[in-house]
Design an enzyme around this catalytic site. Structure first.
Site, mmCIF file in Angstrom:
data_model
loop_
_atom_site.group_PDB
_atom_site.id
_atom_site.type_symbol
_atom_site.label_atom_id
_atom_site.label_comp_id
_atom_site.label_asym_id
_atom_site.label_seq_id
_atom_site.Cartn_x
_atom_site.Cartn_y
_atom_site.Cartn_z
ATOM 1 N N SER A 180 30.849 37.693 21.295
ATOM 2 C CA SER A 180 32.113 37.582 20.571
ATOM 3 C C SER A 180 32.070 38.526 19.369
ATOM 4 O O SER A 180 31.006 38.715 18.762
ATOM 5 C CB SER A 180 32.285 36.139 20.083
ATOM 6 O OG SER A 180 33.280 36.076 19.098
ATOM 7 N N ARG A 200 33.171 37.838 16.662
ATOM 8 C CA ARG A 200 32.866 36.976 15.506
ATOM 9 C C ARG A 200 31.377 36.680 15.369
ATOM 10 O O ARG A 200 30.958 36.159 14.340
ATOM 11 C CB ARG A 200 33.661 35.676 15.601
ATOM 12 C CG ARG A 200 35.146 35.859 15.338
ATOM 13 C CD ARG A 200 35.874 34.535 15.213
ATOM 14 N NE ARG A 200 37.224 34.711 14.727
ATOM 15 C CZ ARG A 200 38.329 34.739 15.505
ATOM 16 N NH1 ARG A 200 38.224 34.618 16.803
ATOM 17 N NH2 ARG A 200 39.518 34.897 14.965
ATOM 18 N N VAL A 229 30.645 37.235 29.347
ATOM 19 C CA VAL A 229 29.398 37.981 29.188
ATOM 20 C C VAL A 229 28.627 37.350 28.026
ATOM 21 O O VAL A 229 29.213 37.044 26.978
ATOM 22 C CB VAL A 229 29.674 39.476 28.906
ATOM 23 C CG1 VAL A 229 28.387 40.238 28.677
ATOM 24 C CG2 VAL A 229 30.466 40.077 30.065
ATOM 25 N N GLY A 276 31.396 42.187 26.464
ATOM 26 C CA GLY A 276 32.428 41.360 27.107
ATOM 27 C C GLY A 276 33.683 42.183 27.355
ATOM 28 O O GLY A 276 34.259 42.172 28.445
ATOM 29 N N HIS A 277 34.101 42.928 26.325
ATOM 30 C CA HIS A 277 35.261 43.812 26.478
ATOM 31 C C HIS A 277 34.969 44.898 27.527
ATOM 32 O O HIS A 277 35.833 45.254 28.326
ATOM 33 C CB HIS A 277 35.609 44.493 25.152
ATOM 34 C CG HIS A 277 35.958 43.542 24.039
ATOM 35 N ND1 HIS A 277 35.146 43.355 22.949
ATOM 36 C CD2 HIS A 277 37.029 42.745 23.847
ATOM 37 C CE1 HIS A 277 35.712 42.480 22.127
ATOM 38 N NE2 HIS A 277 36.849 42.087 22.645
ATOM 39 N N MET A 334 41.252 42.919 20.414
ATOM 40 C CA MET A 334 41.417 43.039 18.960
ATOM 41 C C MET A 334 40.343 43.955 18.382
ATOM 42 O O MET A 334 40.138 43.977 17.162
ATOM 43 C CB MET A 334 41.360 41.656 18.308
ATOM 44 C CG MET A 334 42.489 40.749 18.793
ATOM 45 S SD MET A 334 42.942 39.492 17.615
ATOM 46 C CE MET A 334 41.425 38.556 17.528
ATOM 47 N N GLY A 335 39.669 44.698 19.260
ATOM 48 C CA GLY A 335 38.693 45.665 18.785
ATOM 49 C C GLY A 335 37.364 45.034 18.412
ATOM 50 O O GLY A 335 37.087 43.889 18.748
ATOM 51 N N HIS A 346 32.548 44.761 22.373
ATOM 52 C CA HIS A 346 31.181 44.437 22.805
ATOM 53 C C HIS A 346 31.148 44.437 24.339
ATOM 54 O O HIS A 346 32.170 44.748 24.990
ATOM 55 C CB HIS A 346 30.729 43.093 22.219
ATOM 56 C CG HIS A 346 31.712 41.984 22.441
ATOM 57 N ND1 HIS A 346 31.977 41.471 23.688
ATOM 58 C CD2 HIS A 346 32.531 41.307 21.586
ATOM 59 C CE1 HIS A 346 32.871 40.517 23.596
ATOM 60 N NE2 HIS A 346 33.249 40.403 22.323
ATOM 61 N N GLY A 379 39.376 37.671 29.587
ATOM 62 C CA GLY A 379 38.045 37.075 29.736
ATOM 63 C C GLY A 379 38.110 35.556 29.830
ATOM 64 O O GLY A 379 38.861 34.911 29.105
HETATM 65 P P1 AMP Z 1 39.419 39.722 21.710
HETATM 66 O O1 AMP Z 1 39.175 41.117 21.268
HETATM 67 O O2 AMP Z 1 38.425 38.732 21.174
HETATM 68 O O3 AMP Z 1 40.850 39.282 21.534
HETATM 69 O O4 AMP Z 1 39.161 39.705 23.266
HETATM 70 C C1 AMP Z 1 39.837 40.575 24.127
HETATM 71 C C2 AMP Z 1 39.574 40.161 25.548
HETATM 72 O O5 AMP Z 1 38.168 40.196 25.801
HETATM 73 C C3 AMP Z 1 40.032 38.717 25.848
HETATM 74 O O6 AMP Z 1 40.610 38.660 27.136
HETATM 75 C C4 AMP Z 1 38.744 37.950 25.784
HETATM 76 O O7 AMP Z 1 38.749 36.759 26.555
HETATM 77 C C5 AMP Z 1 37.757 38.960 26.346
HETATM 78 N N1 AMP Z 1 36.401 38.628 25.920
HETATM 79 C C6 AMP Z 1 35.953 38.391 24.661
HETATM 80 N N2 AMP Z 1 34.657 38.047 24.669
HETATM 81 C C7 AMP Z 1 34.267 38.064 25.972
HETATM 82 C C8 AMP Z 1 33.035 37.798 26.647
HETATM 83 N N3 AMP Z 1 31.946 37.446 25.992
HETATM 84 N N4 AMP Z 1 33.009 37.914 27.991
HETATM 85 C C9 AMP Z 1 34.128 38.283 28.672
HETATM 86 N N5 AMP Z 1 35.314 38.550 28.101
HETATM 87 C C10 AMP Z 1 35.383 38.439 26.765
#
Ligand code: AMP
Length: 286
Positions: free
Chosen positions: A185, A187, A176, A36-37, A30-31, A34, A147
Site C-alpha cells: 500500500s 500508505r 500483491v 500492486g499498481h 493515486m500514485g 508500488h 485491485g
Molecule cells: P490507489 O493508488 O491506492 O488508489 O490504488 C489504485 C489501484 O491499485 C486500486 O485499484 C487498488 O485496489 C490497487 N492496489 C493498491 N494496492 C494494491 C495491492 N497491494 N495489490 C493489488 N492492487 C492494489
C-alpha cells in the site's frame, strides 16, 4: 509514453484510439506506485492495445482530518515505474480542472457504501465513484483494472458499472503482498520498520479465519470475529483493530451463520498502527 494533463486532450486521444479499433485498458491510481499498481498495469498491458494510467489524489474521497495533504506523492518516481510497466499515457490532471468552481454532480452507490469502510469513511465511496465515472468518461476505456486489496471499492464499482450500464469491463487483480504477507500500500510508507513487521499479522489473521471457516470450526460470524480480534491483539499488541466484517462479495451483505453457508465469503478488516490505517481482506469459496 506521454503525460497528458488536460481533460479534453485525453478525451481526444482516447476517442482516436476507439475510432481506430484499439482496445484501451485503464488503471486509475493515486500514485506513489508500488508492485500492486504494477500488477494492474502489466495485466492491462497484456490485454489491451493502449494502456492509460491516471495519477490523481482525489480530494473528494478524503474526509477532513484524513491524510489528503500528507498522502505520499512523487511524480518523477511514478513516471519511471509507469514507463517500466509499458504504460502508453499517464493522465495527470489538476484538481482544479477535475473539480472546477461550482462543481455540483456526484454519483453514489447506495446501501453497500454505508457498511465496512463506509461506516468509518461515510463520504469516501461517493468521492470514489464520482471520480471513477469521470475518469471513465475522460479515458474511455474498454477495460478497467482494480485491485482486490480494496474489496469494497471493487464491489461498489462493479455495482456502478452494472446499475448505470457503463460500457466498461471490470478486471480485478489479486492483492500483491510483501514477503511477510502485509498487503502493499502507498500508505505503508507511513509505517516504521517495527510496525511493518507487526502488521503482517493482519494477513495471518485473515488466513486463520478462512481456515476456521473451511474446517467447520466456527458456526457463526460473531464468535469468529471475537476469535480473530483476540488473535490480532495477542500477536500484534501495537495494533488497534477498527472492524472485521464477514460478507458476501457482491452486495456486501452480512453473513451471520457460517455453518450452512455456501458461496463466496469476503472477510474484511481495518486496523490502525499508530496513526496509519491499514485495510486488508480475504476472499474464498465455501
Ligand atoms: P490507489 O493508488 O491506492 O488508489 O490504488 C489504485 C489501484 O491499485 C486500486 O485499484 C487498488 O485496489 C490497487 N492496489 C493498491 N494496492 C494494491 C495491492 N497491494 N495489490 C493489488 N492492487 C492494489
Amino acid at each position: 509514453m506521454k503525460v497528458i494533463k488536460e481533460i479534453s486532450a485525453m478525451q481526444e486521444i482516447s476517442e482516436f484510439y476507439r475510432k481506430t479499433g484499439k482496445k484501451i485498458g485503464f488503471v486509475p491510481t493515486m500514485g506513489f506506485l508500488h508492485e500492486g499498481h504494477c500488477a494492474l498495469m502489466l495485466k492491462a498491458r497484456d490485454e489491451s492495445d493502449i494502456v492509460v494510467t491516471s495519477i490523481f489524489v482525489n480530494p473528494t474521497q478524503f474526509a477532513p482530518g484524513e491524510d489528503f495533504n500528507d498522502y505520499p506523492r512523487d511524480f518523477t518516481r511514478d513516471y519511471h515505474i509507469c514507463k517500466s510497466c509499458g504504460v502508453d499515457y499517464i493522465f495527470y490532471p489538476n484538481a482544479k480542472n477535475v473539480y472546477p468552481n461550482n462543481y455540483y454532480t456526484y454519483v453514489n452507490v447506495n446501501n453497500m457504501t454505508e457498511t465496512l469502510e463506509g461506516k468509518y469513511r461515510p463520504e469516501h465511496f461517493k468521492g470514489v465513484t464520482t471520480v471513477v465515472l469521470k475518469l471513465f468518461n475522460i479515458t474511455k476505456p474498454h477495460l478497467a483494472y482494480f485491485g482486490q486489496k480494496d474489496a469494497q471499492q471493487v464491489a461498489v464499482i462493479r455495482k456502478m458499472i452494472n446499475d448505470l450500464n457503463l460500457n466498461v469491463k471490470l478486471r480485478v487483480c489479486e492483492t500483491v503482498r510483501e514477503e511477510n504477507g502485509l498487503a502493499k500500500s502507498s500508505r505503508n510508507t507511513y509505517l516504521t520498520k517495527e510496525q511493518k513487521k507487526e502488521a503482517a499479522v493482519l494477513n495471518k489473521a485473515l488466513n486463520e479465519a478462512k481456515r476456521l471457516i473451511l474446517e467447520g470450526n466456527t458456526g457463526n460470524a460473531k464468535d469468529l470475529k471475537k476469535e480473530i480480534k483476540k488473535y490480532i491483539e495477542t500477536n500484534s499488541p501495537n495494533s488497534s483493530l477498527q472492524y472485521i466484517a464477514v460478507t458476501d462479495n457482491i452486495n456486501l451483505e452480512k453473513i451471520s451463520h457460517l455453518k450452512d453457508y455456501k458461496g463466496d465469503i469476503l472477510i474484511s478488516l481495518a486496523a490502525y498502527y499508530g496513526k496509519t490505517r491499514l485495510i486488508d481482506n480475504i476472499l474464498f469459496e465455501k
